[in-house]
Design a protein around this motif. Structure first.
Motif, short mmCIF file in Angstrom:
data_model
loop_
_atom_site.label_atom_id
_atom_site.label_comp_id
_atom_site.label_asym_id
_atom_site.label_seq_id
_atom_site.Cartn_x
_atom_site.Cartn_y
_atom_site.Cartn_z
N GLY A 212 0.88 -1.16 0.00
CA GLY A 212 0.00 0.00 0.00
C GLY A 212 0.92 1.21 0.00
O GLY A 212 1.98 1.17 0.63
N THR A 213 0.53 2.26 -0.71
CA THR A 213 1.37 3.47 -0.76
C THR A 213 0.65 4.54 0.04
O THR A 213 -0.45 4.96 -0.32
CB THR A 213 1.60 3.90 -2.22
OG1 THR A 213 2.35 2.87 -2.86
CG2 THR A 213 2.38 5.20 -2.28
N VAL A 214 1.26 4.94 1.14
CA VAL A 214 0.53 5.75 2.11
C VAL A 214 1.21 7.12 2.28
O VAL A 214 2.40 7.18 2.59
CB VAL A 214 0.45 5.02 3.47
CG1 VAL A 214 -0.36 5.84 4.46
CG2 VAL A 214 -0.18 3.64 3.29
N HIS A 215 0.44 8.16 2.08
CA HIS A 215 0.93 9.53 2.33
C HIS A 215 0.86 9.79 3.83
O HIS A 215 -0.22 10.00 4.38
CB HIS A 215 0.03 10.55 1.62
CG HIS A 215 0.31 10.70 0.16
ND1 HIS A 215 -0.22 9.84 -0.77
CD2 HIS A 215 1.04 11.61 -0.53
CE1 HIS A 215 0.19 10.23 -1.98
NE2 HIS A 215 0.95 11.29 -1.86
N ALA A 216 2.03 9.80 4.47
CA ALA A 216 2.04 9.97 5.93
C ALA A 216 1.25 11.20 6.39
O ALA A 216 0.47 11.11 7.35
CB ALA A 216 3.48 10.01 6.44
N PRO A 217 1.36 12.35 5.74
CA PRO A 217 0.67 13.53 6.28
C PRO A 217 -0.85 13.49 6.10
O PRO A 217 -1.55 14.32 6.69
CB PRO A 217 1.23 14.71 5.45
CG PRO A 217 2.34 14.15 4.64
CD PRO A 217 2.17 12.68 4.57
N LEU A 218 -1.34 12.56 5.28
CA LEU A 218 -2.78 12.54 5.01
C LEU A 218 -3.51 11.47 5.81
O LEU A 218 -4.73 11.44 5.83
CB LEU A 218 -3.04 12.31 3.51
CG LEU A 218 -2.44 13.35 2.56
CD1 LEU A 218 -2.77 13.00 1.12
CD2 LEU A 218 -2.95 14.75 2.90
N GLU B 241 1.24 19.58 -4.73
CA GLU B 241 0.52 20.62 -3.98
C GLU B 241 -1.00 20.51 -4.14
O GLU B 241 -1.75 20.58 -3.16
CB GLU B 241 0.98 21.99 -4.51
CG GLU B 241 0.70 23.16 -3.61
CD GLU B 241 1.63 23.20 -2.42
OE1 GLU B 241 1.12 23.33 -1.32
OE2 GLU B 241 2.86 23.07 -2.60
N GLY B 242 -1.44 20.32 -5.38
CA GLY B 242 -2.88 20.27 -5.66
C GLY B 242 -3.58 19.17 -4.88
O GLY B 242 -4.72 19.33 -4.44
N GLU B 243 -2.89 18.05 -4.70
CA GLU B 243 -3.49 16.95 -3.94
C GLU B 243 -3.70 17.37 -2.50
O GLU B 243 -4.73 17.07 -1.89
CB GLU B 243 -2.57 15.73 -3.97
CG GLU B 243 -2.59 15.01 -5.29
CD GLU B 243 -1.89 13.66 -5.22
OE1 GLU B 243 -2.34 12.76 -5.93
OE2 GLU B 243 -0.92 13.51 -4.47
N PHE B 244 -2.70 18.03 -1.93
CA PHE B 244 -2.80 18.42 -0.53
C PHE B 244 -3.89 19.47 -0.33
O PHE B 244 -4.64 19.43 0.64
CB PHE B 244 -1.44 18.88 -0.01
CG PHE B 244 -0.57 17.75 0.43
CD1 PHE B 244 -0.19 16.76 -0.47
CD2 PHE B 244 -0.17 17.61 1.75
CE1 PHE B 244 0.58 15.68 -0.07
CE2 PHE B 244 0.60 16.54 2.17
CZ PHE B 244 0.98 15.57 1.26
N GLU B 245 -3.97 20.41 -1.25
CA GLU B 245 -5.01 21.44 -1.16
C GLU B 245 -6.40 20.80 -1.12
O GLU B 245 -7.30 21.23 -0.42
CB GLU B 245 -4.92 22.39 -2.36
CG GLU B 245 -3.83 23.42 -2.19
CD GLU B 245 -3.62 24.26 -3.43
OE1 GLU B 245 -4.34 24.06 -4.44
OE2 GLU B 245 -2.72 25.13 -3.39
N ALA C 86 -1.91 21.60 4.53
CA ALA C 86 -0.80 22.40 3.99
C ALA C 86 0.44 21.52 3.87
O ALA C 86 0.76 20.76 4.79
CB ALA C 86 -0.52 23.58 4.93
N GLN C 87 1.11 21.62 2.73
CA GLN C 87 2.39 20.92 2.56
C GLN C 87 3.41 21.57 3.46
O GLN C 87 3.55 22.80 3.45
CB GLN C 87 2.90 21.12 1.13
CG GLN C 87 2.40 20.22 0.11
CD GLN C 87 3.20 18.92 0.00
OE1 GLN C 87 3.66 18.38 1.00
NE2 GLN C 87 3.28 18.42 -1.19
N ASP D 229 10.68 15.14 8.70
CA ASP D 229 10.63 15.16 10.17
C ASP D 229 9.28 14.60 10.63
O ASP D 229 9.20 13.82 11.57
CB ASP D 229 10.77 16.60 10.71
CG ASP D 229 12.16 17.17 10.44
OD1 ASP D 229 13.09 16.37 10.24
OD2 ASP D 229 12.29 18.41 10.44
N TYR D 230 8.23 15.04 9.93
CA TYR D 230 6.90 14.53 10.27
C TYR D 230 6.83 13.02 10.01
O TYR D 230 6.33 12.25 10.84
CB TYR D 230 5.82 15.27 9.45
CG TYR D 230 4.44 14.75 9.78
CD1 TYR D 230 3.74 15.25 10.87
CD2 TYR D 230 3.87 13.72 9.04
CE1 TYR D 230 2.50 14.74 11.22
CE2 TYR D 230 2.63 13.20 9.38
CZ TYR D 230 1.95 13.71 10.46
OH TYR D 230 0.73 13.20 10.81
N ALA D 231 7.35 12.61 8.86
CA ALA D 231 7.31 11.18 8.50
C ALA D 231 8.05 10.34 9.53
O ALA D 231 7.66 9.21 9.82
CB ALA D 231 7.89 10.97 7.11
#
Ligand code: FMN
Length: 376
Positions: free
Chosen positions: A104-110, A141-145, A150-151, A159-161
């Motif tokens: 699975g490919t997971v965006h840590a911030p999301l 960027e568009g995905e995060f918006e 916020a990116q 650091d967050y990851a």
């Protein structure tokens, strides 16, 4: 198949002795990684993904790697306009297969880490130790918006990851309730049961390209994707060796993978003609230019020659080795990558389902004879 030994080493070997692991990259997205208008382009539908996964599982393909993509690129044909969410996709495929490792490919911030840890444990139990995590920090960027998130600036993303993966690993291992007090994550009285299958944890991979991304992968991951050298195999071998020794300095082994785009036909001439057809003549240039613009690569920002080169390269997804040839040529190039020390390669083409049978019938047996894959 019930994985008899889900140790981390067994997971890293993907439960087989293939020296060169081969995976399919990107089938959860419409078009896969081919930015092309050819009519046979990949649908990305669930029905096709299911057929593909079962075929790949039967043929001994080692892994499936999805792309975490939330928003298609638009353009005239809406490249990657339809994408299946990767943990649920992996769960469905793991339930329908018996050998293959599915990431699975997971965006840590999301993803809230408590939810993500449990979703991944669920997938891992469904697959009896065959789930893997590709952790990504995001760049689009568009995905995060779209999420209202916020990116962070580039270094802070990692650091967050770092906190996110530390929290996930704790949830996968810690038997007692715990608090997690990080700079970003503040979690209280965390309780996460069950633990991953077999008392170990899923494989973790990352494909950061920046020095920070690479350092993150080397510190935290079991598998890392490197860009292959476009100059020489020796240079690729040196990159691979450097990553492996850096991981050992952190006290662990790491598998080093790369990405390839394979166009394989019965003759060299047919392969080259088809490659020209899908990746140049019928490339979706509107989508390519859109992707490049997101990355701030335009004729205004980079020299024209570089822009044109990037434009050409991006018809095959974002980076990767073009492998174009008859079965002898393709097998030879793959065997060379194995000799350079690579653990595996994640490949794509135009239409995975139509192309996989030929690859399995002609290329895999050659790799077996060359000693880089087990006899089946
Ligand atoms: C094999 C591979 C898979 C990747 N998968 C994704 C993905 O699914 N979603 C995504 O947003 N980025 C993906 N990336 C991008 C990387 O995670 C990373 O953000 C990018 O290489 C830039 O590196 P950096 O973060 O160190 O700057 C992938 C890259 C590679 C090579």
């Amino acid at each position: 198949m019930h994985a008899p030994d889900a140790s981390l080493a067994a997971r890293m070997s993907m439960y087989n002795g293939n020296a060169l692991k081969i995976g399919l990259f990107g089938p959860n997205c419409s078009f896969g990684r081919a930015v092309t208008r050819v009519p046979e382009r990949w649908s990305g539908s669930w029905a096709d993904n299911l057929k593909l996964a079962r075929m790949a599982d039967d043929a001994g393909i080692d892994f499936l790697l999805p792309i975490g993509r939330w928003k298609g690129y638009g353009g005239d044909y809406d490249y990657q306009g339809e994408t299946l969410e990767t943990i649920t996709w992996a769960s469905g495929l793991l339930a329908s297969t018996s050998r293959i490792t599915v990431f699975g490919t997971v965006h840590a911030p999301l993803f809230n880490p408590v939810i993500a840890a449990k979703e991944m444990v669920t997938a891992d139990h469904i697959g009896e130790g065959r789930f893997g995590l590709n952790i990504v920090v995001g760049w689009n960027e568009g995905e995060f918006e779209m999420f209202g998130v916020a990116q962070r600036e580039h270094e802070a993303r990692y650091d967050y990851a770092q906190e996110w993966i530390d929290a996930i690993k704790l949830m996968w291992s810690e038997r007692e309730d715990f608090d997690f007090a990080g700079q970003f994550l503040k979690l209280k009285g965390v309780r996460a049961k069950p633990k991953p299958y077999g008392g170990t944890r899923p494989l973790i991979m990352n494909a950061g390209a920046s020095p920070t991304g690479q350092a993150f992968a080397i510190k935290n991951c079991d598998a890392f994707f490197v860009r292959p050298s476009r100059v020489s195999l020796d240079e690729t071998a040196a990159r691979v060796a450097a990553v492996k020794s850096a991981a050992r300095a952190h006290g662990h082994e790491i598998g080093v993978y790369t990405v390839g785009v394979i166009t394989c036909k019965p003759t060299q001439q047919e392969a080259e003609a088809y490659y020209q057809h899908w990746s140049v003549e019928l490339a979706d240039w509107s989508a390519v230019d859109g992707i490049l613009a997101i990355k701030n690569i335009t004729p205004q920002t980079v020299p024209l020659a570089e822009f044109n080169l990037k434009r050409r390269q991006y018809t095959e997804g974002m980076g990767g080795l073009s492998i174009v040839g008859d079965p002898d040529r393709v097998a030879g190039q793959l065997a060379d990558l194995s000799r350079a020390g690579l653990t595996g390669i994640a490949v794509s083409g135009v239409n995975y389902l139509e192309e996989l049978p030929f690859l399995c019938a002609e290329v895999l047996p050659r790799l077996e004879r060359m000693g880089v894959r087990e006899k089946r």
